[in-house]
Design an enzyme around this catalytic site. Structure first.
Site, PDB file in Angstrom:
ATOM      1  N   ASP A  21      40.378  40.379  39.698  1.00 27.37           N
ATOM      2  CA  ASP A  21      39.266  41.252  39.308  1.00 27.37           C
ATOM      3  C   ASP A  21      37.938  40.500  39.348  1.00 27.37           C
ATOM      4  O   ASP A  21      37.893  39.292  39.128  1.00 27.37           O
ATOM      5  CB  ASP A  21      39.543  41.774  37.886  1.00 27.37           C
ATOM      6  CG  ASP A  21      38.663  42.957  37.533  1.00 27.37           C
ATOM      7  OD1 ASP A  21      38.073  43.565  38.448  1.00 27.37           O
ATOM      8  OD2 ASP A  21      38.568  43.278  36.336  1.00 27.37           O
ATOM      9  N   HIS A  38      34.724  41.393  48.031  1.00 26.62           N
ATOM     10  CA  HIS A  38      36.123  41.479  48.477  1.00 26.62           C
ATOM     11  C   HIS A  38      36.375  40.461  49.593  1.00 26.62           C
ATOM     12  O   HIS A  38      37.409  39.798  49.615  1.00 26.62           O
ATOM     13  CB  HIS A  38      36.458  42.890  48.968  1.00 26.62           C
ATOM     14  CG  HIS A  38      36.306  43.951  47.915  1.00 26.62           C
ATOM     15  ND1 HIS A  38      36.762  43.790  46.632  1.00 26.62           N
ATOM     16  CD2 HIS A  38      35.744  45.188  47.945  1.00 26.62           C
ATOM     17  CE1 HIS A  38      36.492  44.875  45.925  1.00 26.62           C
ATOM     18  NE2 HIS A  38      35.865  45.739  46.696  1.00 26.62           N
ATOM     19  N   LEU A 132      58.190  30.869  49.614  1.00 26.62           N
ATOM     20  CA  LEU A 132      57.463  31.619  48.582  1.00 26.62           C
ATOM     21  C   LEU A 132      57.471  33.098  48.954  1.00 26.62           C
ATOM     22  O   LEU A 132      57.278  33.441  50.126  1.00 26.62           O
ATOM     23  CB  LEU A 132      56.026  31.089  48.543  1.00 26.62           C
ATOM     24  CG  LEU A 132      55.101  31.388  47.382  1.00 26.62           C
ATOM     25  CD1 LEU A 132      53.921  30.423  47.422  1.00 26.62           C
ATOM     26  CD2 LEU A 132      54.556  32.783  47.360  1.00 26.62           C
TER      27      LEU A 132
HETATM   28  C1  FPP Z   1      38.907  44.015  42.040  1.00 28.00           C
HETATM   29  O1  FPP Z   1      37.541  43.684  41.950  1.00 28.00           O
HETATM   30  C2  FPP Z   1      39.435  43.711  43.375  1.00 28.00           C
HETATM   31  C3  FPP Z   1      39.919  44.636  44.276  1.00 28.00           C
HETATM   32  C4  FPP Z   1      39.968  46.074  43.996  1.00 28.00           C
HETATM   33  C5  FPP Z   1      40.386  44.222  45.626  1.00 28.00           C
HETATM   34  C6  FPP Z   1      41.129  42.913  45.754  1.00 28.00           C
HETATM   35  C7  FPP Z   1      41.243  42.586  47.175  1.00 28.00           C
HETATM   36  C8  FPP Z   1      41.056  41.360  47.718  1.00 28.00           C
HETATM   37  C9  FPP Z   1      40.805  40.136  46.929  1.00 28.00           C
HETATM   38  C10 FPP Z   1      41.108  41.263  49.210  1.00 28.00           C
HETATM   39  C11 FPP Z   1      42.162  40.434  49.798  1.00 28.00           C
HETATM   40  C12 FPP Z   1      43.517  40.570  49.247  1.00 28.00           C
HETATM   41  C13 FPP Z   1      44.681  40.313  49.893  1.00 28.00           C
HETATM   42  C14 FPP Z   1      45.935  40.252  49.095  1.00 28.00           C
HETATM   43  C15 FPP Z   1      44.772  40.091  51.353  1.00 28.00           C
HETATM   44  P1  FPP Z   1      36.495  44.823  41.548  1.00 28.00           P
HETATM   45  O2  FPP Z   1      35.984  45.448  42.807  1.00 28.00           O
HETATM   46  O3  FPP Z   1      37.142  45.788  40.605  1.00 28.00           O
HETATM   47  O4  FPP Z   1      35.379  43.993  40.835  1.00 28.00           O
HETATM   48  P2  FPP Z   1      34.430  44.476  39.620  1.00 28.00           P
HETATM   49  O5  FPP Z   1      35.348  44.731  38.461  1.00 28.00           O
HETATM   50  O6  FPP Z   1      33.536  43.303  39.408  1.00 28.00           O
HETATM   51  O7  FPP Z   1      33.716  45.706  40.079  1.00 28.00           O
END
Ligand code: FPP
Length: 244
Positions: A21, A38, A132
């Site tokens: 997050d 992201h 893994l």
């Molecule tokens: C939450 O941050 C994150 C996500 C919804 C997306 C996670 C995806 C990645 C890290 C991309 C790559 C992943 C893989 C496994 C290839 P948020 O957008 O909710 O952040 P905020 O709470 O600050 O708004």
């Protein structure tokens, strides 16, 4: 002392689950679009897998996209899906080089066709890797998973004339998307939020929870080792007393 040296190799968690997050806030702090966060989150995924590999942790589950994330603006959802597809495609060789086997859990039928095809291909290409297991939760929510399990149990038991009283937690586990994996020993959530956001609610009944204020794109190998070191200080009692 180096944080990695503090880790007891006889007490390594077998399964670590991560709620990644803070990508949006990380981007906002830099005056950029959420998707920039992201994109930078991918580096933290690599760091985490590297650290898990060094500790010989056999299972890592990452919450990449929740059922609720479909409600984000269409542009963010589309770009995030594209990023996931591209990352999976570009990283498959690296996953094989590192002996990482990819699995996917969630309501995968709801993913765009292209994303699902790439995902299935990567799962197939990595199926013989055995160092893994990387489990990606995509279009996943624990309530969806539990409701789905209940529906399938009812179907099987009613159609198979089996007594419903026989359903216990061992049978229930078989109907979850994580039936092949042990329950997480440790759950890490980044970005300072203290909640579980519909992630693995059944499976984390006895997991140790670790919250860090670090935003996901900044999360690195050392942060992962810190979480494992903290986990090793906890006394896990599984509902029993500590006197045994
Ligand atoms: C939450 O941050 C994150 C996500 C919804 C997306 C996670 C995806 C990645 C890290 C991309 C790559 C992943 C893989 C496994 C290839 P948020 O957008 O909710 O952040 P905020 O709470 O600050 O708004």
């Amino acid at each position: 002392m180096d944080i990695k040296e503090q880790i007891d190799h006889n007490l390594i968690p077998q399964h670590v689950a991560l709620i990644m997050d803070g990508n949006g806030r990380w981007a906002k702090q830099r005056g950029k679009d959420r998707i920039y966060g992201h994109e930078n989150g991918v580096k933290a995924v690599r760091e985490t897998l590297e650290a898990a590999g060094e500790l010989k942790i056999p299972y890592i589950t990452m919450y990449a996209f929740s059922t609720e994330n479909w409600n984000r603006p269409k542009k963010e959802v589309d770009t995030l899906m594209e990023l996931l597809v591209n990352t999976i495609r570009n990283e498959t060789k690296e996953l094989c080089d590192k002996g990482i086997r990819l699995h996917a859990i969630g309501n995968l039928k709801s993913l765009p066709e292209k994303c699902l095809l790439e995902l299935k291909e990567a799962v197939k290409l990595t199926e013989n890797n055995n160092k893994l297991n990387l489990i990606i939760a995509l279009s996943y929510s624990a309530r969806w998973e539990i409701v789905n399990a209940v529906k399938n149990i009812l179907n099987d038991f009613i159609n198979g004339n089996k007594p419903i009283e026989n359903v216990d937690d061992k049978i229930f586990k078989k109907y979850l998307s994580t039936s092949d994996f042990p329950d997480p020993d440790l759950l890490i959530r980044t970005s300072g939020e203290l909640r579980l956001s519909n992630f693995l609610l059944w499976q984390i009944a006895y997991s140790e929870l670790y919250f860090t204020p670090v935003l996901w794109p900044d999360f690195n190998r050392e942060h992962f080792f810190e979480a494992v070191a903290e986990y090793q200080k906890r006394e896990r009692r599984f509902g029993k007393t500590g006197d045994f």
